[in-house]
Design a protein around this motif. Sequence first.
Motif, mmCIF file in Angstrom:
data_model
loop_
_atom_site.group_PDB
_atom_site.id
_atom_site.type_symbol
_atom_site.label_atom_id
_atom_site.label_comp_id
_atom_site.label_asym_id
_atom_site.label_seq_id
_atom_site.Cartn_x
_atom_site.Cartn_y
_atom_site.Cartn_z
ATOM 1 N N LEU A 382 2.288 -14.594 3.782
ATOM 2 C CA LEU A 382 1.381 -13.528 4.206
ATOM 3 C C LEU A 382 1.613 -12.253 3.393
ATOM 4 N N LEU A 383 2.877 -11.971 3.094
ATOM 5 C CA LEU A 383 3.223 -10.717 2.423
ATOM 6 C C LEU A 383 3.201 -10.819 0.891
ATOM 7 N N LYS A 384 3.036 -12.015 0.365
ATOM 8 C CA LYS A 384 3.097 -12.202 -1.086
ATOM 9 C C LYS A 384 2.137 -11.302 -1.858
ATOM 10 N N PRO A 385 0.869 -11.131 -1.401
ATOM 11 C CA PRO A 385 -0.035 -10.242 -2.160
ATOM 12 C C PRO A 385 0.423 -8.785 -2.191
ATOM 13 N N PHE A 386 1.375 -8.431 -1.324
ATOM 14 C CA PHE A 386 1.813 -7.035 -1.215
ATOM 15 C C PHE A 386 3.306 -6.917 -1.537
ATOM 16 N N ALA A 387 3.802 -7.847 -2.346
ATOM 17 C CA ALA A 387 5.243 -7.938 -2.598
ATOM 18 C C ALA A 387 5.825 -6.643 -3.144
ATOM 19 N N SER A 388 5.057 -5.908 -3.927
ATOM 20 C CA SER A 388 5.581 -4.683 -4.530
ATOM 21 C C SER A 388 5.831 -3.587 -3.497
ATOM 22 N N LYS A 389 5.237 -3.721 -2.311
ATOM 23 C CA LYS A 389 5.378 -2.689 -1.280
ATOM 24 C C LYS A 389 6.445 -3.022 -0.240
ATOM 25 N N ILE A 390 6.981 -4.232 -0.283
ATOM 26 C CA ILE A 390 7.952 -4.652 0.726
ATOM 27 C C ILE A 390 9.327 -4.746 0.066
ATOM 28 N N ARG A 522 -4.315 6.339 17.877
ATOM 29 C CA ARG A 522 -2.861 6.498 17.954
ATOM 30 C C ARG A 522 -2.198 6.278 16.596
ATOM 31 N N ASN A 523 -3.006 6.322 15.533
ATOM 32 C CA ASN A 523 -2.435 6.269 14.182
ATOM 33 C C ASN A 523 -2.012 7.685 13.811
ATOM 34 N N TYR A 524 -1.012 8.177 14.525
ATOM 35 C CA TYR A 524 -0.590 9.561 14.357
ATOM 36 C C TYR A 524 0.008 9.807 12.974
ATOM 37 N N MET A 525 0.607 8.772 12.390
ATOM 38 C CA MET A 525 1.232 8.964 11.077
ATOM 39 C C MET A 525 0.224 8.960 9.941
ATOM 40 N N GLY A 526 -1.015 8.547 10.212
ATOM 41 C CA GLY A 526 -2.027 8.520 9.164
ATOM 42 C C GLY A 526 -1.828 7.387 8.174
ATOM 43 N N ALA A 527 -1.288 6.249 8.637
ATOM 44 C CA ALA A 527 -1.033 5.111 7.754
ATOM 45 C C ALA A 527 -2.343 4.538 7.215
ATOM 46 N N LYS A 528 -2.383 4.313 5.919
ATOM 47 C CA LYS A 528 -3.500 3.632 5.252
ATOM 48 C C LYS A 528 -2.887 2.639 4.275
ATOM 49 N N ASP A 529 -2.699 1.428 4.723
ATOM 50 C CA ASP A 529 -1.965 0.449 3.938
ATOM 51 C C ASP A 529 -2.659 -0.905 4.054
ATOM 52 N N ALA A 530 -3.046 -1.473 2.915
ATOM 53 C CA ALA A 530 -3.735 -2.766 2.914
ATOM 54 C C ALA A 530 -2.855 -3.868 3.495
ATOM 55 N N ALA A 531 -1.542 -3.763 3.306
ATOM 56 C CA ALA A 531 -0.633 -4.772 3.855
ATOM 57 C C ALA A 531 -0.663 -4.752 5.377
ATOM 58 N N ILE A 532 -0.648 -3.556 5.971
ATOM 59 C CA ILE A 532 -0.716 -3.435 7.425
ATOM 60 C C ILE A 532 -2.028 -4.017 7.931
ATOM 61 N N ARG A 557 7.449 -5.771 9.231
ATOM 62 C CA ARG A 557 8.048 -5.487 7.920
ATOM 63 C C ARG A 557 7.193 -4.501 7.126
ATOM 64 N N ALA A 558 5.875 -4.645 7.201
ATOM 65 C CA ALA A 558 5.002 -3.712 6.490
ATOM 66 C C ALA A 558 5.148 -2.299 7.044
ATOM 67 N N LEU A 559 5.285 -2.173 8.354
ATOM 68 C CA LEU A 559 5.453 -0.864 8.973
ATOM 69 C C LEU A 559 6.810 -0.250 8.607
ATOM 70 N N MET A 560 7.853 -1.057 8.673
ATOM 71 C CA MET A 560 9.179 -0.550 8.296
ATOM 72 C C MET A 560 9.196 -0.100 6.844
ATOM 73 N N SER A 561 8.502 -0.829 5.979
ATOM 74 C CA SER A 561 8.514 -0.521 4.545
ATOM 75 C C SER A 561 7.872 0.818 4.234
ATOM 76 N N GLY A 562 6.978 1.288 5.109
ATOM 77 C CA GLY A 562 6.295 2.556 4.870
ATOM 78 C C GLY A 562 7.074 3.781 5.309
ATOM 79 N N PHE A 563 8.149 3.601 6.086
ATOM 80 C CA PHE A 563 8.944 4.730 6.588
ATOM 81 C C PHE A 563 8.028 5.819 7.156
ATOM 82 N N TYR A 564 7.188 5.408 8.104
ATOM 83 C CA TYR A 564 6.220 6.325 8.694
ATOM 84 C C TYR A 564 6.803 7.135 9.856
ATOM 85 N N ALA A 565 7.912 6.688 10.395
ATOM 86 C CA ALA A 565 8.494 7.357 11.554
ATOM 87 C C ALA A 565 9.994 7.128 11.572
#
Length: 617
Positions: A382-390, A522-532, A557-565
């Motif tokens: 699932l995460l392979k297309p976004f490997a550079s972000k994880i 409730r997207n308080y952090m303003g996340a905009k991530d294709a992986a999410i 894992r996608a959320l943790m990788s963004g360090f949004y909170a």
Amino acid sequence: MAVSVALTLSLACRVVAGSDAGPENYGLSMHGAPALPAGFAHMPYANPDAPKGGRLTWGMLGTFDSLNPFIVKGSVAFQQIRSYNFEQGYVIESLMARGDDEPFTLYGLLAKSVETDESRSYVTFHLDPRARFSDGQPVLADDVVFTWALLRDHGRPNHRQYYSKVAKVEVPDPLTVRFDLSGANDRELPLILGLMPVLPRHATDVATFEQTSLAPLIGSGPYRVTAVSPGTRLTLTRNPDYWGRDLPINRGLWNFDEIKVDFYRESNSLFEAFKRGLYDFSVETEPLRWHDAYDFPAARNGEVLRDTIRPALPQPSEYLVFNTRRPVFADIRVRQALTLLFDFEWINRNYFFGLYSRSAGYFAGSELSAYTRPADAEERALLKPFASKIPADILDGSYRLAVTDGSGRDRTTLRQALSLLAEAGYKLDGSALRQRETGAPLTFEILTTTRDQERIALAYARDLKRAGIEVSVRTVDAVQFDQRRLSYEFDMIQNRWDQSLSPGNEQAFYWGSQAADVPGTRNYMGAKDAAIDAMIAALLAARDHQAFVSAVRALDRALMSGFYAIPVFNAGEQWIARWNRIEMPKATSLAGYLPESWWQRPDPQAKPADKMQPDPK
């Protein structure tokens, strides 16, 4: 009341002669089959012999200026107590009701049965002919279609997002509604529609629906709002003609004749009111108070009881949330550095008596959490297309939150943080951290609304000052805090996202790209991530439990990788203090405590009841 012509024309509804051939079911599960058999007697966490009568008084922190929980505007009384499902259940009912002993299963309520196919390309609800609104009018398919269109066009962002996925609505007869879900590719959508509240078309004014109002909504539930003192008190009274009082799903629930909710502006006065017996129970969230403050006479002599419950859901977790819409938090290295500088060990020891733990993920304490777990083959696919972000350590499960020495002056984490900040273009200039190119200092504001939030923010500001970062802490009242949070007018806030064992459409509302710029999500952090976004789509499309678990862990894992909170703490227990005039069932649900299952002891002079023993599961 009048219904606008525009809404009537937008219903996309037609009457058809036939209906779908298929089995009618008494319940519907996200995965698998309902745990309870057809014809079940009552929910396992309800006491069918609970006596009726008496009053339950709540004490709530905050205030309100509206009674409509389905719109963005206003500080809504029902939203203040949303975790107790006051807006849906007590007054406003949905087509089906959640079984709180299962991850995500619904049983018939306004709808006596439901139909869907294997691909969930449609869902048909058959209404109970006995169902009535509190004014005596029958609940009809027309009311269901009206509510769907009303909330799709005028409701809160989550309702607009969910209900806009419906391709078409059909009404085969006055008690049947068929939603065409073709093209939605969302296996949860039939259940989301099953939880849709139903409002009376004849008593709802579309023209004024989005305006704040203290006029009570008419519903079909067991209670009616009978008295309102703006901002301070709300009274609900049992409807003696409630149509659903004998349904198995309601047996043993809704036991009080009256529910009174008193609002307090300040947490100390709220607790003092509880000690004086002015309200019946307190959900304690402050470890210091739970540890030290219950040594008053009523607690010593058994009039006040304390219950510790371990729910089976993901642990509620508090976070300090970066608003990444702000330039100061746009660089992920800054967010990583600021995460390192949060000294959980010092705060947990000095403020929380070591009662809390901490997880980097968003589904702590459950099988859905990816933290400390290596990704399985399905997650990796699932995460392979976004490997550079994880990051590799988040993928293989080796990533850990920094552990300080608890001194409040840990030098290792400080050096690591300053190194990341240097990579992001900052340098120490004397005692201030500044951008190399512009000389602008790294500074921001933490917005708080309670004493507990303020205390954590001040401790964190002290830690940041060691790195040359100046942080201001601003405390505002609950109304202003809520308004600024909903409009994203903040740099950093403390927030909690409650999770279930069956996360679904609400995940897009929490951190989907489309929700980032829509006020009121409730997207308080303003996340905009294709992986999410892709992982949310994957969990919605999952056909079996294992595929679902893998998709949720991949989302984690996608959320943790963004360090949004910044994870602040996880609460593994629910702490409930109650006056012994209130009794609880011995069994608890997966969700923990449920006030709708409580009752008043018939004889207030009786010997205090034994403390509730949590269900071992």
